[in-house]
Design an enzyme around this catalytic site. Structure first.
Site, mmCIF file in Angstrom:
data_model
loop_
_atom_site.group_PDB
_atom_site.id
_atom_site.type_symbol
_atom_site.label_atom_id
_atom_site.label_comp_id
_atom_site.label_asym_id
_atom_site.label_seq_id
_atom_site.Cartn_x
_atom_site.Cartn_y
_atom_site.Cartn_z
ATOM 1 N N ASP A 149 0.991 -1.260 -0.203
ATOM 2 C CA ASP A 149 0.035 -0.031 0.118
ATOM 3 C C ASP A 149 0.896 1.146 0.001
ATOM 4 O OD1 ASP A 149 -2.520 -1.389 0.093
ATOM 5 O OD2 ASP A 149 -2.236 -1.809 2.302
ATOM 6 N N ASP A 183 -7.003 -1.376 -4.518
ATOM 7 C CA ASP A 183 -8.177 -0.826 -3.515
ATOM 8 C C ASP A 183 -8.989 0.096 -4.137
ATOM 9 O OD1 ASP A 183 -7.122 -2.532 -1.734
ATOM 10 O OD2 ASP A 183 -5.789 -1.166 -0.781
#
Length: 224
Positions: A149, A183
């Site tokens: 991430d 995401d």
């Protein structure tokens, strides 16, 4: 929207997602960040669990290792399920809105499952060092990779006033979660289904609507 356009969209998202993850993994040390704007940072973290870093071992009486494996296997089954859903809506020539939404969800899910399945065997650790792609000393095993991430939007970073009950003096940050392109694709797809629900399922709704003659026949059948 045909299958070729859907595949093109999925491949495009996967390329951007994987390129961004590989770049961050091979150029950033874990925890390193770069300020793009005051409200946007590139922050490298790794997610070993589900959304927001949650772990199955935090909920169930199992080890972190088993929890990680169960989560990865679950994601694989979910990929097949979403893939079949995408195939079905394309086959039925459903609305473009629905096909785009499902394509985004599928691409995002596939992007993160690639991390979970393969990153543990192609990268070395990122603690205090920049990782190498196809390392001779990988940090994990197949199915035990960590999701990369990097997108962080702390648009509000302040402290609650001291006079405020319960929260006074504590830090408040919005938006705190760190996420990635995959995401974003999943969230966008789900958002489309929620906001444009009627448009997304327009074809299905139209098929469910009965004309005057069908309604009359149904009423007659109920009377018999």
């Amino acid at each position: 929207m045909n299958i070729k356009k859907s595949v093109l969209l999925i491949v495009l998202i996967l390329i951007i997602d994987q390129w961004s993850k590989i770049y961050i993994k091979t150029h950033f040390v874990l925890g390193e960040s770069v300020d793009v704007f005051n409200w946007f940072k590139i922050l490298f973290i790794e997610n070993e669990g589900a959304a927001w870093g949650a772990k199955l071992s935090d909920i169930l009486p199992i080890s972190d290792s088993i929890g990680k494996l169960v989560l990865t296997v679950f994601r694989l089954f979910a990929i097949f399920g979403i893939g079949y859903w995408l195939y079905d809506v394309i086959k039925k020539e459903s609305s473009k809105t629905l096909i785009v939404a499902v394509s985004l969800i599928f691409a995002g899910a596939l992007g993160n499952i690639l991390d979970s399945v393969f990153y543990g065997i192609i990268f070395n650790d990122s603690y205090n060092e920049v990782a190498s792609l196809f390392s001779d000393e990988p940090y994990g095993k197949l199915f035990y990779g960590k999701v990369v991430d990097m997108l962080y939007f702390p648009m509000v970073d302040t402290t609650w006033p001291d006079w405020m009950p319960f929260f006074g003096g504590s830090n408040f940050r919005f938006f705190e979660p760190v996420f990635n392109i995959a995401d974003t694709a999943i969230s966008t797809g789900v958002g489309i289904l929620l906001v444009f629900n009627k448009r997304a399922f327009k074809n299905e709704d139209d098929e469910a609507v009965l004309g005057p003659s069908e309604i009359s026949e149904a009423q007659d059948a109920l009377k018999e």
